[in-house]
Design a protein around this motif. Structure first.
Motif, PDB file in Angstrom:
ATOM      1  N   TRP A  37       0.853  -1.186   0.000  1.00  0.00           N
ATOM      2  CA  TRP A  37       0.000   0.000   0.000  1.00  0.00           C
ATOM      3  C   TRP A  37       0.886   1.233   0.000  1.00  0.00           C
ATOM      4  CZ3 TRP A  37       0.816  -3.117   4.179  1.00  0.00           C
ATOM      5  CH2 TRP A  37       1.408  -2.541   5.275  1.00  0.00           C
ATOM      6  N   GLY A  38       0.292   2.381  -0.269  1.00  0.00           N
ATOM      7  CA  GLY A  38       1.015   3.646  -0.296  1.00  0.00           C
ATOM      8  C   GLY A  38       1.222   4.134  -1.718  1.00  0.00           C
ATOM      9  N   GLU A  39       2.014   5.205  -1.860  1.00  0.00           N
ATOM     10  CA  GLU A  39       2.293   5.785  -3.177  1.00  0.00           C
ATOM     11  C   GLU A  39       3.752   6.197  -3.273  1.00  0.00           C
ATOM     12  OE1 GLU A  39      -0.298   8.907  -4.485  1.00  0.00           O
ATOM     13  OE2 GLU A  39      -2.013   8.037  -3.474  1.00  0.00           O
ATOM     14  N   GLY A  40       4.272   6.153  -4.509  1.00  0.00           N
ATOM     15  CA  GLY A  40       5.619   6.640  -4.787  1.00  0.00           C
ATOM     16  C   GLY A  40       6.665   6.063  -3.854  1.00  0.00           C
ATOM     17  N   GLU A  41       7.501   6.937  -3.286  1.00  0.00           N
ATOM     18  CA  GLU A  41       8.575   6.471  -2.414  1.00  0.00           C
ATOM     19  C   GLU A  41       8.051   5.892  -1.102  1.00  0.00           C
ATOM     20  OE1 GLU A  41      10.733   9.815  -0.181  1.00  0.00           O
ATOM     21  OE2 GLU A  41       9.919  10.809  -1.961  1.00  0.00           O
ATOM     22  N   PHE A  42       6.772   6.120  -0.805  1.00  0.00           N
ATOM     23  CA  PHE A  42       6.185   5.610   0.429  1.00  0.00           C
ATOM     24  C   PHE A  42       5.452   4.286   0.227  1.00  0.00           C
ATOM     25  CE2 PHE A  42       6.381  10.233   0.847  1.00  0.00           C
ATOM     26  CZ  PHE A  42       7.267  10.303   1.915  1.00  0.00           C
ATOM     27  N   TYR A  43       5.547   3.706  -0.977  1.00  0.00           N
ATOM     28  CA  TYR A  43       4.902   2.416  -1.236  1.00  0.00           C
ATOM     29  C   TYR A  43       5.662   1.327  -0.487  1.00  0.00           C
ATOM     30  CZ  TYR A  43       2.498  -1.334  -3.568  1.00  0.00           C
ATOM     31  OH  TYR A  43       1.733  -2.440  -3.817  1.00  0.00           O
ATOM     32  N   VAL A  44       4.929   0.500   0.237  1.00  0.00           N
ATOM     33  CA  VAL A  44       5.527  -0.559   1.041  1.00  0.00           C
ATOM     34  C   VAL A  44       5.080  -1.897   0.478  1.00  0.00           C
ATOM     35  CG1 VAL A  44       5.624  -1.575   3.339  1.00  0.00           C
ATOM     36  CG2 VAL A  44       5.459   0.907   3.083  1.00  0.00           C
ATOM     37  N   ARG A  45       6.023  -2.797   0.228  1.00  0.00           N
ATOM     38  CA  ARG A  45       5.697  -4.158  -0.207  1.00  0.00           C
ATOM     39  C   ARG A  45       6.006  -5.116   0.934  1.00  0.00           C
ATOM     40  NH1 ARG A  45       8.071  -3.630  -6.036  1.00  0.00           N
ATOM     41  NH2 ARG A  45       6.223  -2.886  -7.090  1.00  0.00           N
ATOM     42  N   ILE A  46       5.055  -5.985   1.210  1.00  0.00           N
ATOM     43  CA  ILE A  46       5.158  -6.945   2.299  1.00  0.00           C
ATOM     44  C   ILE A  46       5.129  -8.356   1.701  1.00  0.00           C
ATOM     45  CG2 ILE A  46       4.089  -7.753   4.440  1.00  0.00           C
ATOM     46  CD1 ILE A  46       4.852  -4.794   4.558  1.00  0.00           C
ATOM     47  N   PRO A  47       6.093  -9.221   2.043  1.00  0.00           N
ATOM     48  CA  PRO A  47       6.024 -10.613   1.565  1.00  0.00           C
ATOM     49  C   PRO A  47       4.728 -11.268   2.026  1.00  0.00           C
ATOM     50  CG  PRO A  47       8.169 -10.153   2.531  1.00  0.00           C
ATOM     51  CD  PRO A  47       7.281  -8.972   2.844  1.00  0.00           C
ATOM     52  N   HIS A  48       4.184 -12.132   1.198  1.00  0.00           N
ATOM     53  CA  HIS A  48       2.909 -12.790   1.502  1.00  0.00           C
ATOM     54  C   HIS A  48       2.979 -14.253   1.111  1.00  0.00           C
ATOM     55  CE1 HIS A  48      -1.412 -13.486   1.628  1.00  0.00           C
ATOM     56  NE2 HIS A  48      -1.469 -12.404   2.381  1.00  0.00           N
ATOM     57  N   LYS A  49       2.220 -15.074   1.808  1.00  0.00           N
ATOM     58  CA  LYS A  49       2.150 -16.506   1.486  1.00  0.00           C
ATOM     59  C   LYS A  49       1.490 -16.692   0.120  1.00  0.00           C
ATOM     60  CE  LYS A  49      -2.284 -17.003   3.631  1.00  0.00           C
ATOM     61  NZ  LYS A  49      -3.211 -17.755   4.337  1.00  0.00           N
ATOM     62  N   PRO A  50       1.790 -17.802  -0.571  1.00  0.00           N
ATOM     63  CA  PRO A  50       1.145 -18.059  -1.876  1.00  0.00           C
ATOM     64  C   PRO A  50      -0.359 -18.245  -1.729  1.00  0.00           C
ATOM     65  CG  PRO A  50       3.036 -19.496  -1.535  1.00  0.00           C
ATOM     66  CD  PRO A  50       2.780 -18.803  -0.222  1.00  0.00           C
ATOM     67  N   LEU A  51      -1.094 -17.799  -2.734  1.00  0.00           N
ATOM     68  CA  LEU A  51      -2.546 -17.954  -2.812  1.00  0.00           C
ATOM     69  C   LEU A  51      -2.905 -18.368  -4.237  1.00  0.00           C
ATOM     70  CD1 LEU A  51      -3.567 -14.623  -1.045  1.00  0.00           C
ATOM     71  CD2 LEU A  51      -3.871 -16.927  -0.126  1.00  0.00           C
TER      72      LEU A  51
END
Length: 66
Positions: free
Chosen positions: A45-59
């Motif tokens: 979530w977020g935008e531009g330089e503030f976008y955060v990616r979180i590892p997630h389990k497979p779905l």
């Protein structure tokens, strides 16, 4: 846009990018978009330089048909 059938979580996509997933973040009847990095699934979530990616389990996932 035409979409592929749903793939089981045990099958990994061939291409890096965004995919629709089923059962996002703990909700079974939810569909959302997750990023496949080539080695792991992520959401964020977020935008531009503030976008955060979180590892997630497979779905279960599906993509677009060319």
């Amino acid at each position: 846009m035409k979409k592929t059938p749903w793939f089981p979580k045990s099958i990994k996509p061939h291409h890096i990018g965004w995919y629709e997933v089923k059962g996002c973040t703990g909700f079974q009847d939810c569909a959302g978009m997750h990023w496949w990095s080539g080695t792991q699934w992520m959401y964020g979530w977020g935008e531009g330089e503030f976008y955060v990616r979180i590892p997630h389990k497979p779905l279960p996932w599906r993509g677009l048909v060319k």
